[in-house]
Design a protein around this motif. Structure first.
Motif, PDB file in Angstrom:
ATOM      1  N   ALA A 187       0.817  -1.214   0.000  1.00 68.62           N
ATOM      2  CA  ALA A 187       0.000   0.000   0.000  1.00 68.62           C
ATOM      3  C   ALA A 187       0.850   1.262   0.000  1.00 68.62           C
ATOM      4  O   ALA A 187       0.416   2.304  -0.481  1.00 68.62           O
ATOM      5  CB  ALA A 187      -0.932   0.003   1.214  1.00 68.62           C
ATOM      6  N   THR A 188       2.054   1.181   0.564  1.00 69.60           N
ATOM      7  CA  THR A 188       2.874   2.387   0.678  1.00 69.60           C
ATOM      8  C   THR A 188       4.169   2.286  -0.104  1.00 69.60           C
ATOM      9  O   THR A 188       4.823   3.293  -0.354  1.00 69.60           O
ATOM     10  CB  THR A 188       3.269   2.633   2.153  1.00 69.60           C
ATOM     11  N   GLY A 189       4.538   1.118  -0.451  1.00 67.35           N
ATOM     12  CA  GLY A 189       5.821   0.924  -1.127  1.00 67.35           C
ATOM     13  C   GLY A 189       6.989   0.863  -0.165  1.00 67.35           C
ATOM     14  O   GLY A 189       8.128   0.680  -0.587  1.00 67.35           O
ATOM     15  N   ALA A 190       6.728   1.003   1.130  1.00 65.91           N
ATOM     16  CA  ALA A 190       7.826   1.009   2.107  1.00 65.91           C
ATOM     17  C   ALA A 190       8.348  -0.396   2.352  1.00 65.91           C
ATOM     18  O   ALA A 190       7.575  -1.366   2.339  1.00 65.91           O
ATOM     19  CB  ALA A 190       7.336   1.592   3.420  1.00 65.91           C
ATOM     20  N   GLU A 191       9.646  -0.462   2.586  1.00 69.79           N
ATOM     21  CA  GLU A 191      10.219  -1.771   2.924  1.00 69.79           C
ATOM     22  C   GLU A 191       9.779  -2.151   4.335  1.00 69.79           C
ATOM     23  O   GLU A 191       9.856  -1.347   5.267  1.00 69.79           O
ATOM     24  CB  GLU A 191      11.742  -1.694   2.843  1.00 69.79           C
ATOM     25  N   ILE A 192       9.338  -3.382   4.495  1.00 66.64           N
ATOM     26  CA  ILE A 192       8.968  -3.872   5.826  1.00 66.64           C
ATOM     27  C   ILE A 192      10.198  -4.446   6.515  1.00 66.64           C
ATOM     28  O   ILE A 192      10.420  -4.244   7.703  1.00 66.64           O
ATOM     29  CB  ILE A 192       7.851  -4.930   5.720  1.00 66.64           C
ATOM     30  N   GLY A 193      10.989  -5.154   5.759  1.00 72.72           N
ATOM     31  CA  GLY A 193      12.178  -5.756   6.344  1.00 72.72           C
ATOM     32  C   GLY A 193      12.732  -6.823   5.432  1.00 72.72           C
ATOM     33  O   GLY A 193      12.237  -7.030   4.322  1.00 72.72           O
ATOM     34  N   ARG A 194      13.766  -7.500   5.930  1.00 79.32           N
ATOM     35  CA  ARG A 194      14.431  -8.532   5.122  1.00 79.32           C
ATOM     36  C   ARG A 194      14.539  -9.816   5.936  1.00 79.32           C
ATOM     37  O   ARG A 194      14.720  -9.749   7.148  1.00 79.32           O
ATOM     38  CB  ARG A 194      15.831  -8.070   4.729  1.00 79.32           C
TER      39      ARG A 194
END
Ligand code: NAD
Length: 552
Positions: free
Chosen positions: A18-25
């Motif tokens: 929804a935001t294009g933000a990275e959540i994590g790896r």
């Protein structure tokens, strides 16, 4: 944006669609690690298979408690990583899986209770038969991204209750939700090795299949399902394949149109249309087509689209750029073929509304970036597609045959019951379908003629949420079943135990053979094998003669 394996690295990157933000790896498991997980599962199976149903029940009920205690935080994670509204994370993932967990925790022992089998005339010879159900071993669960929490958690619960150990490979788009599933079992106290999460992409999944687990529970596309079936055949590994759908909704002229319209909107647009049992085609009787279409368009217009964490948002983001592109392609194809867009029909670039209240817990990654994309980044996020209603369509159009898996609702008309059934069955898929009519006998008559694994009358889409009922498709929608007793039986091997309670005399069919033996078998073919006691009584003298011959 898709979560992807970084080239040359051993990490999966997860994004909030929804935001294009990275959540994590997360680390991407190698083929070797995947095979080691299967091995580890086999070691754990040695002990887990011996646990009592009461002990398994205790642990599953404990896992429910963990889930309930962390419910809001988990729903927020599901919403953030998959794009679906928080409301749907609760109603379509958490509520159904909690119900499934309590049901199989309480009922598996009864559902798998040893059963006596009637063996006809053999019983008169003092024989008896029963079936016991033995766990298979290591069950490998490979789910899709669209219900990334409830599907692996539900299938793992059933497998564990039946005495198996479990290896889950979450979709590469939702690795943190996969880790959360593992964490729930861990916090509940399941022993080491009984549930393992192996994050990775298709190559990791393929390595798991190659490692030769004892059962593969796959949910995903037809193309991958075929690859898995072919690879599993090398070790004769049995599979359950839950694949795609192109589910029809049939609305007759006597249906409650207000209700049918509301159901069609939910059935087509929940989870942004990314449900295997989404309403992908609606066939309405020509006499009420205009009224129903108008109602559907009005109800669609009233829906809000945006980030999943807003309470008033009904339509969230789609899960991947790839999926949005398929929707665009299908809509373009429909328009080019003469269809009419009643509402929607494009990406929604304005859907990203920054909201005041955030579900800010993110236990999944402890990453400070979680859910915190800047507004600028967000405004460019392209993964919202407007709920789209389309008319002037017919089954010749490509988008009426291929799975769209997006928020589109094409509406076609029919004039007779036979035509409605023919149109609904004109598909390579057969997962679910629904029939809407006030005439229940017509509803049943039509339902029974539709080629689909589940057919609802005056209901739509939701029966995957009833864990007590079997789930699975006809045709290219899959093989085998999950859920219900039928699904549980996929996770065990039936063992037949046969006892001769008398065991004093040889059987008439034993060696050595003779002319007398052949005469006996001829008579038995016509008498004993008919199942008739009376006829069998006539062969008794011959049988006694034969047994005496052997007894000498
Ligand atoms: P997909 O086939 O691309 O991937 C599904 C899973 O398989 C993923 O975890 C992926 O990593 C893994 N995978 C990919 N290649 C593999 C290989 N060669 N060997 C082993 N594993 C491999 O599907 P998707 O895009 O994630 O899911 C969408 C599809 O799932 C739709 O068609 C939808 O209808 C279907 N689906 C069906 C049901 C059902 O119950 N019938 C439920 C949900 C989704």
């Amino acid at each position: 944006m898709d979560a992807v394996a970084l080239e040359g690295s051993k990490e999966l990157v997860s994004y909030n669609p929804a935001t294009g933000a990275e959540i994590g790896r997360v680390p991407l498991a190698s083929g070797k690690e995947a095979a080691a997980a299967v091995e580890q599962g086999r070691i754990a199976f040695d002990n887990w298979r011996k646990t009592s149903f009461a002990e398994r029940k205790r642990l599953v009920m404990k896992a429910r408690e963990v889930l309930i205690a962390e419910m809001d935080e988990i729903a927020a994670l599901i919403s953030r990583e998959s794009g679906k509204p928080f409301a749907e994370a609760l109603s379509m993932e958490i509520v159904p899986v909690l119900d499934l967990m309590q049901y199989f925790a309480r009922r598996t022992e009864k559902l798998l209770r040893p059963r006596r089998i009637g063996i006809g005339l053999y019983a008169l010879m003092g024989r008896s038969s029963k079936i016991i159900f033995k766990p298979k071993g290591v069950v490998c669960i490979i789910p899709a991204w669209n219900y990334p929490f409830s599907i692996p958690l539900g299938e793992a619960t059933m497998a564990l209750m039946a005495g198996n150990t479990v290896v889950i490979k979450p979709s590469e788009l939702t690795p943190f939700i996969g880790l959360k599933v593992g964490e729930i079992f861990e916090k509940a106290g399941f022993p080491a090795g009984s549930v393992q999460i192996v994050n990775g992409d298709g190559s990791t999944g393929a390595a798991l299949v190659e490692a030769g687990p004892d059962k593969i529970m796959f949910t995903g596309s037809v193309a991958t399902g075929k690859k898995i079936a072919a690879a599993a055949a090398k070790e004769l590994t049995s599979t359950v394949l839950e694949l795609g759908g192109k589910d029809p909704m049939i609305v007759f002229e006597d249906a409650n149109l207000e209700l049918a319209a509301q159901a069609a909107v939910w059935g087509a647009f929940c989870n942004s249309g990314q449900s295997c049992s989404s309403v992908e085609r609606l066939y309405v009787h020509e006499s009420v087509a205009d009224t129903l279409t108008k109602l559907i368009v009005e109800k669609t217009r009233a829906l809000k689209q945006g980030t999943g964490d807003r309470e008033d948002v009904s339509i969230g983001a789609m899960s991947s750029e790839r999926q949005v592109t398929i929707v665009e392609d299908h809509v373009a194809d429909l328009i080019a073929s003469g269809a009419k867009i009643e509402i929607g029909g494009r990406r929604n670039a304005d859907a990203l509304v920054r909201n005041e209240r955030r579900f800010d817990a993110d236990q999944a990654s402890n990453n400070s970036q979680v859910g915190a994309a800047s507004a600028d980044e967000g405004v460019r996020a392209p993964l919202f597609y407007e709920p789209t209603v389309i008319t002037n369509v017919n089954n010749e159009m490509r988008a009426m045959q291929e799975e769209t898996f997006g928020p589109t609702l094409p509406i076609a008309t029919f004039s007779t019951e036979e035509e409605a059934i023919r149109l609904a069955n004109d598909s390579e898929f057969g997962l679910t379908a629904s029939v809407w009519t006030r005439d229940r006998s017509r509803g049943r008559r039509v339902a029974e003629q539709i080629e689909a694994g589940s057919v609802c009358i005056n209901e739509v889409l939701y029966t995957h949420g009833i864990g007590q009922t079997p789930w699975g498709g006809f045709k290219n929608s899959g093989r085998g079943r999950t859920h219900g007793r039928e699904g549980l039986l996929e996770l065990v091997d039936p063992q037949h135990i046969h006892t001769n309670r008398i065991a004093l005399l040889p059987d008439a069919w034993w060696m050595p053979y003779s002319a007398n033996a052949i005469a006996t078998f001829r008579k038995m073919s016509r008498t004993f094998a008919s199942g008739s006691l009376l006829k069998t009584a006539m062969v008794l003298p011959q049988l006694i003669k034969r047994v005496r011959e052997l007894w000498k």
